[in-house]
Scaffold this motif. Sequence first.
Motif, PDB file in Angstrom:
ATOM      1  N   CYS A 113       0.868  -1.178   0.000  1.00 28.15           N
ATOM      2  CA  CYS A 113       0.000   0.000   0.000  1.00 28.15           C
ATOM      3  C   CYS A 113       0.908   1.232   0.000  1.00 28.15           C
ATOM      4  O   CYS A 113       1.762   1.375   0.863  1.00 28.15           O
ATOM      5  CB  CYS A 113      -0.885  -0.035   1.250  1.00 28.15           C
ATOM      6  N   THR A 136      -3.144   0.010  -4.099  1.00 32.43           N
ATOM      7  CA  THR A 136      -3.719   0.389  -2.796  1.00 32.43           C
ATOM      8  C   THR A 136      -2.951   1.597  -2.276  1.00 32.43           C
ATOM      9  O   THR A 136      -1.718   1.637  -2.365  1.00 32.43           O
ATOM     10  CB  THR A 136      -3.605  -0.777  -1.786  1.00 32.43           C
ATOM     11  N   LYS A 138      -2.723   4.893   0.829  1.00 31.62           N
ATOM     12  CA  LYS A 138      -3.158   5.361   2.144  1.00 31.62           C
ATOM     13  C   LYS A 138      -2.968   6.858   2.213  1.00 31.62           C
ATOM     14  O   LYS A 138      -1.905   7.389   1.882  1.00 31.62           O
ATOM     15  CB  LYS A 138      -2.311   4.683   3.217  1.00 31.62           C
ATOM     16  N   LYS A 165      -7.832   0.670  -4.263  1.00 38.13           N
ATOM     17  CA  LYS A 165      -8.367   0.799  -2.907  1.00 38.13           C
ATOM     18  C   LYS A 165      -7.698   1.968  -2.205  1.00 38.13           C
ATOM     19  O   LYS A 165      -6.495   2.203  -2.363  1.00 38.13           O
ATOM     20  CB  LYS A 165      -8.066  -0.473  -2.092  1.00 38.13           C
ATOM     21  N   ARG A 167      -7.132   3.748   1.646  1.00 34.72           N
ATOM     22  CA  ARG A 167      -7.249   3.695   3.101  1.00 34.72           C
ATOM     23  C   ARG A 167      -7.140   5.119   3.624  1.00 34.72           C
ATOM     24  O   ARG A 167      -6.272   5.860   3.152  1.00 34.72           O
ATOM     25  CB  ARG A 167      -6.094   2.869   3.699  1.00 34.72           C
ATOM     26  N   SER A 190     -17.968   2.752  -1.175  1.00 32.78           N
ATOM     27  CA  SER A 190     -17.535   1.534  -0.481  1.00 32.78           C
ATOM     28  C   SER A 190     -16.707   0.606  -1.372  1.00 32.78           C
ATOM     29  O   SER A 190     -15.938  -0.213  -0.878  1.00 32.78           O
ATOM     30  CB  SER A 190     -18.745   0.788   0.081  1.00 32.78           C
ATOM     31  N   GLU A 191     -16.856   0.752  -2.689  1.00 30.99           N
ATOM     32  CA  GLU A 191     -16.050  -0.069  -3.600  1.00 30.99           C
ATOM     33  C   GLU A 191     -14.576   0.286  -3.484  1.00 30.99           C
ATOM     34  O   GLU A 191     -13.702  -0.553  -3.654  1.00 30.99           O
ATOM     35  CB  GLU A 191     -16.484   0.179  -5.052  1.00 30.99           C
ATOM     36  N   GLN A 192     -14.309   1.582  -3.242  1.00 33.34           N
ATOM     37  CA  GLN A 192     -12.917   2.041  -3.272  1.00 33.34           C
ATOM     38  C   GLN A 192     -12.280   2.256  -1.904  1.00 33.34           C
ATOM     39  O   GLN A 192     -11.074   2.188  -1.770  1.00 33.34           O
ATOM     40  CB  GLN A 192     -12.814   3.317  -4.108  1.00 33.34           C
ATOM     41  N   GLU A 194     -11.136   1.152   1.471  1.00 35.49           N
ATOM     42  CA  GLU A 194     -10.908  -0.130   2.149  1.00 35.49           C
ATOM     43  C   GLU A 194     -11.262  -0.027   3.633  1.00 35.49           C
ATOM     44  O   GLU A 194     -11.894  -0.897   4.193  1.00 35.49           O
ATOM     45  CB  GLU A 194      -9.443  -0.567   1.962  1.00 35.49           C
ATOM     46  N   PHE A 195     -10.804   1.050   4.279  1.00 35.59           N
ATOM     47  CA  PHE A 195     -11.177   1.269   5.695  1.00 35.59           C
ATOM     48  C   PHE A 195     -10.783   2.673   6.136  1.00 35.59           C
ATOM     49  O   PHE A 195     -10.023   3.366   5.451  1.00 35.59           O
ATOM     50  CB  PHE A 195     -10.538   0.224   6.626  1.00 35.59           C
ATOM     51  N   THR A 217     -18.520   0.937   6.171  1.00 38.88           N
ATOM     52  CA  THR A 217     -17.064   1.107   6.079  1.00 38.88           C
ATOM     53  C   THR A 217     -16.393   0.546   7.326  1.00 38.88           C
ATOM     54  O   THR A 217     -16.808   0.835   8.446  1.00 38.88           O
ATOM     55  CB  THR A 217     -16.713   2.606   5.949  1.00 38.88           C
ATOM     56  N   ARG A 294      -4.433  -8.567   2.920  1.00 41.25           N
ATOM     57  CA  ARG A 294      -4.537  -7.141   2.623  1.00 41.25           C
ATOM     58  C   ARG A 294      -3.156  -6.623   2.234  1.00 41.25           C
ATOM     59  O   ARG A 294      -2.133  -7.155   2.675  1.00 41.25           O
ATOM     60  CB  ARG A 294      -5.045  -6.379   3.849  1.00 41.25           C
TER      61      ARG A 294
END
Length: 319
Positions: A113, A136, A138, A165, A167, A190-192, A194-195, A217, A294
Motif C-alpha cells: 500500500c 492500494t 493510504k 483501494k 485507506r 464503499s467499492e474504493q 478499504e477502511f 465502512t 490485505r
Amino acid sequence: MIFLFDFRLFSQEFIRPVVTNYGVWKLRECIIIRLVDSDGNVAFGEVSPLPWFGSETMEDALSFCVQLQGKISQDGIFQIPDFLPACQFAFESALASLQKNQQLINYENLDFCGLLPSGKDAINQCLILENQGYTTFKWKIGVEDTDTEIEIFKLLISQLPSSAKLRLDANGGLNFDSTKLWLSICDQFSEQVEFLEQPLSADKFGEMLELSNVYQTKIALDESIATLQQLKQCYQQGWHGIFVIKPAIVGSPSRLKQFCQQHPIDLVFSSVFETEIGRKAALNLALELSNYHRALGFGVQHYFRETELNWLENLWNKN
Ligand SMILES: [Mg+2]
C-alpha cells in the motif's frame, strides 16, 4: 547461549517530511544492533522507536543497549521488558535470523500500500505511485479542516481506477461528529474505500466500537493497539474490525505470533519507516501472520533517498 552484542546509531532524513495529526516529522533515527554467536555468525536487528505512538524513546532504547555491556543471552532476549517493545522486536528478529528462522522474501510478489502525503499533494503523488504499479493507497486525514479534506478526497477518488483501494488514516485526529461524517461519505464509495483507520484517539474505544457496528465502512485500530497488551485488551473488549500492526514497535514477535495463531484476526501490517534491516524482519512476520491478504503498509520507499549499497558496513567501520 551468549551473544556478543554491539550497536550503532543511524538516521535518515525524509525526502519530504511526514505530516500527520501529530505534526511534522523530518528525521528517522534508529539503532542498528548486531549479535555474534559463538561460531562467529553475525545478524542485525533494528530498534526504530515511535514514542508518540506508545513505544519507548530512543533514549530508553539506548540506555538498554548500553547497560548490556556488549553481551546478551538467549534468555535475556526473551526477557526484555514490555516497556521496550522496539528493543524486543530488534533482538528477537536478530536472533531469528541467526537461527535461520526467517524465510527469504520475494519482494516482487508482494502487494504494498503506497503512502500518500496529506493534503492536496496526495493527488499528484497518487498518479506517480499508480504508474509504479500500486493499486492500494493510504492517505492521512485529520490534518486540515474536514471540509477541505472531503473535497480533496472526492478528487482523489475520481482519479483512482475503479479497482484501486484507498485507506484513510486520521491518526486519532477526528471527533465523534467528523468521524460519522467521514464514515457516511466513505459508505458512498464503499467499492474504493478499504477502511478508515483510527478516527478517534485511543481513549475513545467505546465510541469506535459503537460506530463500527453502524456503518458499512470498516474501522481499523492502530494507535489503540500500539502494543501487544493493548491489542489483546481491544480484542477481549470485542473488537472485530481490522487491527493495524506495526511489527517494529508492537513488541515481542514470538508472543505476537502466538496470539495471532490462537486468534485469527483481520490484520494489516504497517511500517514505521524502518531501514531494510527492520523492514525485512517486519515483512517476514507479516507474511507469516497475514490471513486476509490485505496490501502491506510498507509502500514508503519514496520517502527516503536510496541508501548506499554498503551503508551497513560503512556504519560499522566509521565508528
Ligand atoms: Mg495509522
